[in-house]
Design an enzyme around this catalytic site. Structure first.
Site, PDB file in Angstrom:
ATOM      1  CD  GLU A 147      52.517 -19.025  31.840  1.00 46.10           C
ATOM      2  OE1 GLU A 147      51.463 -18.484  31.655  1.00 46.10           O
ATOM      3  OE2 GLU A 147      52.595 -20.053  31.935  1.00 46.10           O
TER       4      GLU A 147
ATOM      5  CB  CYS B 117      46.936 -18.993  32.672  1.00 48.34           C
ATOM      6  SG  CYS B 117      45.296 -18.674  32.674  1.00 48.34           S
TER       7      CYS B 117
ATOM      8  CD  GLU C  53      43.555 -22.050  31.370  1.00 49.36           C
ATOM      9  OE1 GLU C  53      44.791 -21.580  31.212  1.00 49.36           O
ATOM     10  OE2 GLU C  53      42.858 -21.654  32.435  1.00 49.36           O
TER      11      GLU C  53
ATOM     12  CE  LYS D 196      45.544 -32.213  43.449  1.00 43.93           C
ATOM     13  NZ  LYS D 196      45.991 -31.111  44.450  1.00 43.93           N
TER      14      LYS D 196
END
Length: 489
Positions: free
Chosen positions: A391, A292, A258, A180
């Site tokens: 972040e 990331c 991750e 997905k």
């Protein structure tokens, strides 16, 4: 951009389940992040669609897992060749739905393809062990076997590379896949899966369903509850990763997660400043800061702080902001309005708490739309600012001043995350001290570009577990089986 595809068949707007491209009962729009214009409609899949994809993958698993490693490798290599031969079209699709400049999109195609090639080659290197027998007349063997059906759930920021580095090792190991992609960028993944089908992948081995943000939980929960799905591989936020870990416990699935990052970038006073600026430009502003492993906190030692900040601000001010259709564009639109709002909130919070803007620090409104943010450098950053512990995921470099090595290592590690870290120094003793002290899964030493298909990619602490890429990445898709045969003498 999608009207200029050399191969229009790459624009897929249906799910692939078993060997059939099929619709769901409802569809949702995919939009251009620069303009907000709808560029396609794709299926808004539900739990029943996810279940049908699992049925197909489970049915295909026995035959696929029994194929020789060389057979699987040859199919994956054909897929790799098709990816490269369609590089420009795939780049156009990435840029259309994700917004990054075309030269970056083409680079992503090559980067994602490198994982496909790597794991095609690794498929033929899957080896077990012969263990020295403990007693006469006994043989002990260790085998590596595929885990089974794998569910791959991928993010929007690298819509080709992220799914390629999950699907390729799964197929190489002998697993079948249900996937997905992110709701913002499904078209790239659908094109990639269509190319795998054209390469000759058997029906049911690779299945993909798309879903809106509202329907995604139903799709994923169907896979979490299904005992036939033996592994979840996910790249995305830490809260979602924790949810997957909790909900997969009922069937004890294998997980590769991750997750979020808060990468420090440290410049010591013995560093080559020009090299450090180059490294930060490469690591921070690629994909508009939406990666990331982007540095989120830039720590610069007192003696070189002002010189570094001045050089950095000059480089950042020269970056060209514009849509992917502009050949000169270096910073494209952010993925959506929420992303721009978060970046702006972080910058305003920092300024309110004493930060000074050297360049940027504001939204950029172009003829294409409002989803742009000026590349920004802030100085006088402090730990109480939101950007120090959240972040930012945008083109903002916040510079913190430090004095001592032990001080900056403490600040670098003072986060629940541990994905990547960077530092610049020419003192070999310091290099080894700091590299070992940093609590991250990846460390860049005098280097801003970290990723490679041959290297293990992944984090520690709340940045997740498991590794992608390298020979270690293949292990995450296999079980270890021990055989013991007696009465041989």
């Amino acid at each position: 951009m999608l009207t200029t595809l050399s191969n229009p068949d790459l624009l897929r707007t249906q799910n692939l389940i078993d060997e059939h491209w099929c619709d769901a009962s409802v569809r949702f729009p995919v939009t251009d992040p620069a303009t907000g214009n709808v560029i396609a409609q794709v299926p808004d899949s539900n739990a029943a669609d996810a279940q049908r994809a699992t049925d197909a993958a489970a049915a295909a698993f026995p035959a696929w897992s029994r194929r020789t490693a060389r057979d699987r490798a040859q199919l994956i290599k054909r897929w790799h060749a098709l990816i490269l031969s369609n590089e420009q079209d795939l780049a156009r699709i990435i840029s259309a739905e994700q917004g990054k400049p075309m030269h970056e999109s083409a680079g992503e195609v090559r980067y994602g393809a490198s994982y496909v090639e790597w794991f095609a080659e690794e498929a033929t290197r899957i080896c077990g062990d012969v263990v020295a027998e403990a007693v006469p007349g006994r043989k002990m063997l260790v085998l590596k076997e595929p885990v089974g059906v794998v569910a791959a759930i991928t993010p929007w920021n690298f819509p080709l590379a992220m799914i390629a580095r999950k699907i390729a090792p799964a197929l190489a190991a002998g697993c079948t896949v249900v996937a997905k992609p992110a709701e913002d960028t499904p078209l790239t993944a659908l094109a990639l899966v269509w190319l795998a089908q054209q390469a000759g992948l058997p029906p049911g081995v690779l299945n993909i369903v798309t879903a809106s943000r509202a329907n995604t939980p139903a799709v994923v929960d169907a896979w979490l509850a299904d005992p036939r799905v033996r592994k979840i591989t996910f790249t995305g936020s830490t809260p979602v990763g924790k949810h997957l870990a909790r909900e997969s416990a009922g069937t004890l699935k294998k997980l590769s997660l991750e997750l979020g990052g808060n990468a420090p970038f440290i410049v010591f006073d013995d560093a080559d400043l020009d090299a450090a600026v180059d490294g930060l430009m490469a690591s921070k502003f690629r994909n508009g800061g939406q990666t990331c492993v982007c540095p989120n906190r830039v720590y610069v030692q007192d003696a070189v702080h002002d010189a570094f900040a001045e050089r950095l601000a000059a480089r950042v001010a020269a970056l060209h902001v514009g849509p992917a259709t502009e050949a000169a564009a270096q910073i494209g639109p952010m993925i959506n309005a929420r992303a721009v709002e978060k970046i702006d909130r972080h910058v305003q919070d920092a300024v309110d708490k004493g930060a000074r803007v050297l360049t940027g620090g504001e939204r950029v409104r172009t003829a294409d739309g409002p989803h742009y943010y000026a590349p920004t450098v802030l100085v006088n950053a402090t730990p109480d600012m939101a950007l120090a512990h959240e972040e930012t995921f945008g083109p903002v470099a916040a510079v913190f001043r430090f004095t001592h090595e032990d001080e900056v290592v403490h600040h670098a590690n003072d986060t629940p995350f541990g994905l990547a870290a960077y530092f610049y120094s020419n003192d070999v003793r310091r290099i080894w001290r700091v590299a070992q002290a940093l609590e991250t899964g990846i460390v860049g030493i005098n280097e801003g570009a970290l990723a490679s298909e041959a290297a293990p990619f992944g984090g520690v602490k709340e940045s997740g577990y498991g590794r992608e890429g390298s020979r270690h990445g293949l292990d995450d898709y296999m079980h270890t089986k021990y055989l013991c045969q007696g009465q041989l003498s």
